[in-house]
Motif scaffolding. Structure first.
Motif, PDB file in Angstrom:
ATOM      1  N   VAL B  63       8.582  99.248  -9.548  1.00  0.00           N
ATOM      2  CA  VAL B  63       9.236  99.428  -8.246  1.00  0.00           C
ATOM      3  C   VAL B  63       8.297  99.158  -7.069  1.00  0.00           C
ATOM      4  O   VAL B  63       8.637  98.366  -6.178  1.00  0.00           O
ATOM      5  CB  VAL B  63       9.907 100.818  -8.158  1.00  0.00           C
ATOM      6  N   PRO B  64       7.083  99.753  -7.019  1.00  0.00           N
ATOM      7  CA  PRO B  64       6.222  99.474  -5.853  1.00  0.00           C
ATOM      8  C   PRO B  64       5.888  97.987  -5.714  1.00  0.00           C
ATOM      9  O   PRO B  64       5.861  97.456  -4.598  1.00  0.00           O
ATOM     10  CB  PRO B  64       4.955 100.292  -6.144  1.00  0.00           C
ATOM     11  N   LEU B  65       5.660  97.307  -6.831  1.00  0.00           N
ATOM     12  CA  LEU B  65       5.334  95.879  -6.769  1.00  0.00           C
ATOM     13  C   LEU B  65       6.535  95.083  -6.284  1.00  0.00           C
ATOM     14  O   LEU B  65       6.415  94.157  -5.477  1.00  0.00           O
ATOM     15  CB  LEU B  65       4.907  95.370  -8.163  1.00  0.00           C
ATOM     16  N   SER B  66       7.706  95.458  -6.799  1.00  0.00           N
ATOM     17  CA  SER B  66       8.928  94.738  -6.464  1.00  0.00           C
ATOM     18  C   SER B  66       9.258  94.895  -4.981  1.00  0.00           C
ATOM     19  O   SER B  66       9.671  93.941  -4.311  1.00  0.00           O
ATOM     20  CB  SER B  66      10.059  95.281  -7.343  1.00  0.00           C
ATOM     21  N   LEU B  70       9.380  91.826  -2.272  1.00  0.00           N
ATOM     22  CA  LEU B  70      10.529  91.460  -1.428  1.00  0.00           C
ATOM     23  C   LEU B  70      10.081  91.177   0.003  1.00  0.00           C
ATOM     24  O   LEU B  70      10.599  90.269   0.660  1.00  0.00           O
ATOM     25  CB  LEU B  70      11.613  92.541  -1.442  1.00  0.00           C
ATOM     26  N   LYS B  71       9.092  91.961   0.474  1.00  0.00           N
ATOM     27  CA  LYS B  71       8.606  91.720   1.844  1.00  0.00           C
ATOM     28  C   LYS B  71       8.056  90.303   1.967  1.00  0.00           C
ATOM     29  O   LYS B  71       8.235  89.652   2.998  1.00  0.00           O
ATOM     30  CB  LYS B  71       7.529  92.752   2.200  1.00  0.00           C
ATOM     31  N   ILE B  72       7.387  89.817   0.908  1.00  0.00           N
ATOM     32  CA  ILE B  72       6.876  88.436   0.950  1.00  0.00           C
ATOM     33  C   ILE B  72       8.039  87.448   0.913  1.00  0.00           C
ATOM     34  O   ILE B  72       8.057  86.461   1.647  1.00  0.00           O
ATOM     35  CB  ILE B  72       5.897  88.175  -0.220  1.00  0.00           C
ATOM     36  N   TRP B  73       9.036  87.736   0.056  1.00  0.00           N
ATOM     37  CA  TRP B  73      10.213  86.856  -0.031  1.00  0.00           C
ATOM     38  C   TRP B  73      10.884  86.722   1.345  1.00  0.00           C
ATOM     39  O   TRP B  73      11.332  85.646   1.728  1.00  0.00           O
ATOM     40  CB  TRP B  73      11.244  87.422  -1.018  1.00  0.00           C
ATOM     41  N   GLN B  74      10.961  87.839   2.053  1.00  0.00           N
ATOM     42  CA  GLN B  74      11.675  87.828   3.336  1.00  0.00           C
ATOM     43  C   GLN B  74      10.998  86.935   4.365  1.00  0.00           C
ATOM     44  O   GLN B  74      11.633  86.536   5.340  1.00  0.00           O
ATOM     45  CB  GLN B  74      11.813  89.265   3.860  1.00  0.00           C
ATOM     46  N   ALA B  75       9.719  86.657   4.152  1.00  0.00           N
ATOM     47  CA  ALA B  75       9.005  85.766   5.070  1.00  0.00           C
ATOM     48  C   ALA B  75       8.288  84.680   4.266  1.00  0.00           C
ATOM     49  O   ALA B  75       7.161  84.302   4.574  1.00  0.00           O
ATOM     50  CB  ALA B  75       8.002  86.569   5.897  1.00  0.00           C
ATOM     51  N   LEU B  76       8.973  84.175   3.264  1.00  0.00           N
ATOM     52  CA  LEU B  76       8.316  83.232   2.356  1.00  0.00           C
ATOM     53  C   LEU B  76       7.855  81.961   3.071  1.00  0.00           C
ATOM     54  O   LEU B  76       6.850  81.365   2.694  1.00  0.00           O
ATOM     55  CB  LEU B  76       9.250  82.883   1.184  1.00  0.00           C
ATOM     56  N   PHE B 333       1.053  88.045 -17.396  1.00  0.00           N
ATOM     57  CA  PHE B 333       1.998  87.354 -18.278  1.00  0.00           C
ATOM     58  C   PHE B 333       2.904  88.399 -18.942  1.00  0.00           C
ATOM     59  O   PHE B 333       2.738  89.599 -18.728  1.00  0.00           O
ATOM     60  CB  PHE B 333       1.258  86.526 -19.347  1.00  0.00           C
ATOM     61  N   GLY B 334       3.843  87.923 -19.732  1.00  0.00           N
ATOM     62  CA  GLY B 334       4.720  88.838 -20.469  1.00  0.00           C
ATOM     63  C   GLY B 334       5.692  89.561 -19.548  1.00  0.00           C
ATOM     64  O   GLY B 334       5.951  90.756 -19.702  1.00  0.00           O
ATOM     65  N   PHE B 335       6.251  88.850 -18.599  1.00  0.00           N
ATOM     66  CA  PHE B 335       7.117  89.487 -17.603  1.00  0.00           C
ATOM     67  C   PHE B 335       8.491  89.871 -18.166  1.00  0.00           C
ATOM     68  O   PHE B 335       9.347  90.378 -17.444  1.00  0.00           O
ATOM     69  CB  PHE B 335       7.230  88.611 -16.350  1.00  0.00           C
ATOM     70  N   SER B 336       8.681  89.618 -19.457  1.00  0.00           N
ATOM     71  CA  SER B 336       9.840  90.158 -20.175  1.00  0.00           C
ATOM     72  C   SER B 336      11.176  89.795 -19.519  1.00  0.00           C
ATOM     73  O   SER B 336      12.092  90.600 -19.439  1.00  0.00           O
ATOM     74  CB  SER B 336       9.723  91.682 -20.314  1.00  0.00           C
ATOM     75  N   ALA B 337      11.248  88.572 -19.031  1.00  0.00           N
ATOM     76  CA  ALA B 337      12.487  87.990 -18.489  1.00  0.00           C
ATOM     77  C   ALA B 337      12.893  88.557 -17.133  1.00  0.00           C
ATOM     78  O   ALA B 337      14.041  88.459 -16.747  1.00  0.00           O
ATOM     79  CB  ALA B 337      13.646  88.108 -19.480  1.00  0.00           C
ATOM     80  N   HIS B 338      11.940  89.163 -16.392  1.00  0.00           N
ATOM     81  CA  HIS B 338      12.276  89.516 -15.016  1.00  0.00           C
ATOM     82  C   HIS B 338      11.077  89.379 -14.083  1.00  0.00           C
ATOM     83  O   HIS B 338      10.840  90.218 -13.232  1.00  0.00           O
ATOM     84  CB  HIS B 338      12.918  90.900 -14.928  1.00  0.00           C
ATOM     85  N   GLY B 339      10.352  88.281 -14.230  1.00  0.00           N
ATOM     86  CA  GLY B 339       9.145  88.088 -13.426  1.00  0.00           C
ATOM     87  C   GLY B 339       9.338  87.295 -12.149  1.00  0.00           C
ATOM     88  O   GLY B 339       8.447  87.267 -11.300  1.00  0.00           O
ATOM     89  N   PHE B 340      10.494  86.652 -11.996  1.00  0.00           N
ATOM     90  CA  PHE B 340      10.667  85.722 -10.865  1.00  0.00           C
ATOM     91  C   PHE B 340      10.473  86.432  -9.523  1.00  0.00           C
ATOM     92  O   PHE B 340       9.716  85.983  -8.669  1.00  0.00           O
ATOM     93  CB  PHE B 340      12.048  85.075 -10.957  1.00  0.00           C
ATOM     94  N   GLN B 341      11.123  87.567  -9.349  1.00  0.00           N
ATOM     95  CA  GLN B 341      11.034  88.270  -8.066  1.00  0.00           C
ATOM     96  C   GLN B 341       9.601  88.745  -7.798  1.00  0.00           C
ATOM     97  O   GLN B 341       9.167  88.819  -6.649  1.00  0.00           O
ATOM     98  CB  GLN B 341      12.010  89.458  -8.066  1.00  0.00           C
ATOM     99  N   LEU B 342       8.876  89.068  -8.878  1.00  0.00           N
ATOM    100  CA  LEU B 342       7.531  89.621  -8.714  1.00  0.00           C
ATOM    101  C   LEU B 342       6.485  88.550  -8.393  1.00  0.00           C
ATOM    102  O   LEU B 342       5.388  88.864  -7.914  1.00  0.00           O
ATOM    103  CB  LEU B 342       7.110  90.372  -9.983  1.00  0.00           C
ATOM    104  N   GLY B 343       6.824  87.279  -8.649  1.00  0.00           N
ATOM    105  CA  GLY B 343       5.843  86.199  -8.517  1.00  0.00           C
ATOM    106  C   GLY B 343       5.023  86.227  -7.242  1.00  0.00           C
ATOM    107  O   GLY B 343       3.785  86.196  -7.295  1.00  0.00           O
ATOM    108  N   PRO B 344       5.650  86.301  -6.063  1.00  0.00           N
ATOM    109  CA  PRO B 344       4.856  86.256  -4.829  1.00  0.00           C
ATOM    110  C   PRO B 344       3.798  87.354  -4.753  1.00  0.00           C
ATOM    111  O   PRO B 344       2.653  87.097  -4.347  1.00  0.00           O
ATOM    112  CB  PRO B 344       5.922  86.425  -3.735  1.00  0.00           C
ATOM    113  N   VAL B 345       4.132  88.585  -5.166  1.00  0.00           N
ATOM    114  CA  VAL B 345       3.151  89.668  -5.034  1.00  0.00           C
ATOM    115  C   VAL B 345       2.115  89.621  -6.150  1.00  0.00           C
ATOM    116  O   VAL B 345       0.970  90.016  -5.958  1.00  0.00           O
ATOM    117  CB  VAL B 345       3.838  91.052  -4.964  1.00  0.00           C
TER     118      VAL B 345
END
Lengths: 467, 378
Positions: B63-66, B70-76, B333-345
């Protein structure tokens, strides 16, 4: 639940009918799937239903009758109206039939999915009123439908002459026959003529057709084609014999030869080789049409264009081999039955290089002008693809990220070859190097409602939070 | 030893979003990273995912990483000069029964207890307003209004372009065979020769376990192939991305009208050949779920089905952090099929680790040694 079968044959054209019959005669339980209402494939479409006007379609059309009878007599279980939309490397097959999904698990699989017409893109080719000559012939065969109004046939290849003749026999005189075969092609092909003379029937038939269609106004070496019209087709204009021509018409039938229908072999991930003369890919096959995947073979035009007679021979050979692999036929018996078929096949194939060279598609249609619509589903023009190559796009799969060509409902059938050719030409390399779209299942559209009927839908979900 | 012309500040193994984001953040700090990609950037999980930009329903550790991501996504655009196609259309997890809704209420409570407010319970009437086409049987849901979706390939391409513009090198078609540390440098032997750098970053996705193993710290990673379906175009009827409390689903409509149906039904992954095999039984379940929620979609045609190759860990959260066995090596690695949103951080975290030795975000739960500890405890 999947139904287990020893041999499943997909496609009930000449190759599939012959393959199924050969294996069934050897005592193998065979299921033959086909997406049409009746067996026969494109070439013998409507023959089984005994449609009206068979005679207008010519003597060759009636040659399909023994094939249809052979499969029936051998006890092949024929499943019509089954749209196969997935084949896996483990030989699991899914099809939709009457709104429901059915699944088969085959011990051996023969793919006999035949040919499709090569798309012939030029400005205006997507106007209502323009269709392929093959589609025109389907209407004639399936329902005896004759075109109303003025008809123009354009392109190259034997089917164009055949259809012109069939229309004449049925009492319709096309307004024009516009041939796009470039000049000098016959001379370029002459060195291949001796081979073709081993199967003189093709040449005799060809000459006969050309005589028969003399009544139709004919334009040769036509180029710069443009289908004109606002909402619908009004005319075909082109340059030929030193001037610009405009022929008013209500129906324009196009043909630029046929190419193997590779959706299934592509979706299976088989290796494909580029055929520079026929300008298309073909799956890499071994003896008896066997592919690199154990238990999966290809017969007929789907493995490289060979024509109906050779397709039936290849089908029989693949059927014999499947029966042998399944233990129903000894090696000696297989070889005994195969020997005359193999000799006949070599004769049949002798004419192919000459025909391929003579009717090779014109460059203008392989890589059309910038304004030509290439991908109809996603409305992508040739110029856009060229621009993407300039931006570093190396192959067809990357174009999908630039502008989605090939991602619409036709799965790239209508644009795949053109996109590969355009990129290859821009990059100055062979299409072999550029490659082709990765084809994803379903290879035919299946609705959510149909898919939901698939039984044994055990829940395989493992990552509930994934997105 | 003469200085090799192939000398960089960091070797990044894997040109997916995690690797490219690491390259961007390292290059922003003035380093010269080299990204080695065996296929082409975004070929696997980063390009073949559903594009969900989702904080909703994350593991508490994520949760904290996500939230930071999102803050990075909002100003990507500020980071990579492109939005990646991100649209904050909202994400909703639907409850189909009162019991499911109670579960969602407890979940929202638990997230609030962690100090976050982004997950919010909505009742049937608001759900109906947000998704008018939804079947009447749905009783409410959990919403993250600022979540949304982006375009995976566009995002990967933007990160790649930015990394290169900042001086990073991205080499597609370079497959790393071995990595080894000698005389203070990491050396990667590849099909295109050897490359060296003082730092090694393992962002190899489903292939990340192989690199970890060479570092003497094997992990229980399973390559899996979550499947996705795309339909033909239908008239616009759906704005937010939908999931279900009681079923596996990720469902959204693109601007062009096509529907994307995914959520975690697995095909079969073959990491050796890059191939995935579709299991239509799982997709039949997805179709049944969509039909239950939107009966009017039964006649919509499926155009394409595919699966990417993802690295899944047994506890469903990734490995992020320093190697426990080797100096100068880090994993993501090993983002277990939900790493896309976490990529920027994650790229920012990696850059912090490489440059400062610590991260400003709590990454302890993602340490690679957790599997060895678990085995020792058992």
């Amino acid at each position: 639940m999947s139904r287990a079968v020893p041999l499943l044959v997909i496609g009930a054209g000449p190759a599939g009918l012959a393959a199924a019959a050969a294996a069934a005669e050897a005592g193998v339980e065979v299921v033959l799937l086909d997406n049409q209402a009746n067996p026969g494939g494109q070439i013998y479409r409507g023959l089984a239903a005994g449609g009206a006007g068979r005679e207008a379609l010519g003597a060759d059309y009636l040659k399909g009758l023994p094939l249809l009878e052979g499969a029936r007599h051998a006890g092949v279980e024929q499943v019509s109206g089954a749209s196969v939309w997935q084949v896996s490397r483990e030989r699991q097959v899914h099809a939709t039939r009457e709104g429901k999904v059915e699944a088969w698990q085959a011990e051996r699989l023969i793919l006999a999915t035949g040919a499709m017409e090569r798309p012939m893109p030029f400005p205006g080719w997507t106007l209502p009123g323009v269709m392929t000559a093959g589609a025109g012939q389907i209407l004639l065969k399936a329902s005896g439908l004759l075109p109303q109004g003025r008809v123009v046939l354009a392109g190259s290849g034997p089917l164009l002459f055949l259809l012109a003749n069939q229309y004449l026999s049925a009492g319709v005189t096309p307004a024009a026959l516009v041939e796009t075969t470039p000049g000098g092609r016959l001379m370029q092909s002459l060195n291949l003529l001796p081979g073709a003379l081993r199967a003189p029937a093709y040449l005799t038939k060809g000459m006969g057709l050309l005589r028969a269609i003399r009544r139709i106004p004919r334009y040769r070496q036509a180029r710069d084609l443009q289908a004109e019209g606002g909402e619908a087709l009004e005319a075909l204009s082109f340059t030929a014999q030193g001037g610009r021509h405009r022929v008013a018409c209500d129906l324009l039938l196009l043909h630029q030869g046929v190419v193997p229908n590779l959706q299934m072999t592509r979706a299976l991930g088989l290796a494909h080789d580029w055929d520079g003369r026929a300008r298309c890919w073909r799956p890499r096959l071994g003896a008896w049409g066997e592919s690199e995947i154990a238990g999966i073979a290809v017969a007929g035009d789907g493995g490289g264009i060979v024509g109906a007679a050779a397709s039936a021979l290849q089908g029989r050979l693949a059927g014999l081999q499947a029966a042998h692999r399944l233990g129903a036929l000894s090696e000696a018996e297989r070889d005994r039955q195969a020997a005359p078929l193999q000799r006949a096949l070599a004769r049949e194939r002798a004419a192919r290089p000459f025909l391929d060279q003579l009717y090779a598609p014109d460059e203008a249609f392989l890589a059309p002008s910038d304004e030509t619509l290439v991908c109809r589903c996603e409305e992508v023009r040739a110029g856009q693809i060229r621009a993407w190559v300039g931006l570093g796009c190396l192959g067809p799969n990357q174009t999908k990220s630039f502008g989605r060509p090939g991602m619409g409902p036709c799965q790239g059938r209508m644009c795949g070859l053109t996109v590969s050719e355009i990129i290859a030409k821009e990059r100055g390399v062979s299409p072999a190097e550029v490659g082709y779209y990765r084809i994803r299942p379903p290879i035919l559209p299946v609705t959510l409602g149909e898919l939901a009927t698939l039984e044994d839908s055990t829940d395989h979900a493992e990552v509930p939070e994934s997105l | 030893m003469p200085k090799s012309p192939n000398h960089y500040d960091a070797l990044i193994v894997g040109g997916g979003l995690q690797g490219l984001s690491s390259a961007v953040h390292l290059a922003l700090a003035g380093l010269k990273p080299l990204v080695l990609e065996k296929d082409y950037p975004g070929r696997h999980a980063s390009g073949a995912n559903a594009g969900g930009v989702r904080r909703l329903g994350r593991d508490p550790a994520e949760v904290p990483l996500s939230v930071a991501s999102l803050k990075i996504w909002q100003a990507l655009e500020d980071l990579v000069d492109d939005s990646g196609g991100f649209v904050a259309c909202g994400q909703i997890k639907i409850a189909e029964s009162e019991a499911e809704l109670e579960g969602l209420c407890r979940r929202a409570e638990a997230v609030r207890a962690l100090g976050f407010e982004h997950e919010e319970v909505i009742r049937a009437n608001e759900l109906k307003e947000l998704v008018p086409a939804l079947a009447g049987s749905c009783v409410g849901g959990l919403i993250c209004r600022e979540d949304g979706a982006a375009s995976p390939f566009r995002t990967v391409s933007a990160f790649r372009r930015k990394a290169e513009a900042l001086g990073a090198t991205v080499l597609p078609g370079v497959a790393v065979a071995t990595v080894k540390r000698q005389r203070g440098l990491w050396r990667a032997e590849t099909n295109q020769g050897a490359f060296e750098a003082p730092s090694l970053i393992n962002t190899a996705g489903a292939w990340g376990g192989r690199i970890a193993e060479q570092l003497g710290e094997p992990v229980p990673l399973t390559p899996k192939a979550p499947m996705l379906m795309i339909t033909e175009r239908v008239a616009p009827f759906l704005t937010p991305v939908l999931g279900c409390a009681g079923r596996v689903l990720s469902f959204k409509q693109f601007d062009n009208g096509t529907l994307l149906i995914g959520g975690g039904h697995m095909g079969r992954a073959e990491p050796e050949t890059n191939r995935t095999e579709i299991d239509f039984a799982g997709l039949a379940v997805s179709s049944q779920t969509v039909q239950a929620l939107f009966p009017q979609l039964a006649g919509v045609k499926v155009n394409r089905v595919w699966a990417g190759i993802e690295g899944v860990m047994p506890d469903q959260i990734p490995v992020i952090g320093a190697s426990a066995t080797e100096e100068g090596a880090w994993h993501a690695f090993g983002f277990s099929a939900h790493g896309f949103q976490l990529g920027p951080v994650v790229g920012r975290i990696i850059a912090e680790l490489v440059l400062e030795g610590r991260s400003s975000l709590p990454i302890e739960p993602f340490r690679i040694s957790r599997f060895r500890e678990a085995a020792a405890a058992a």
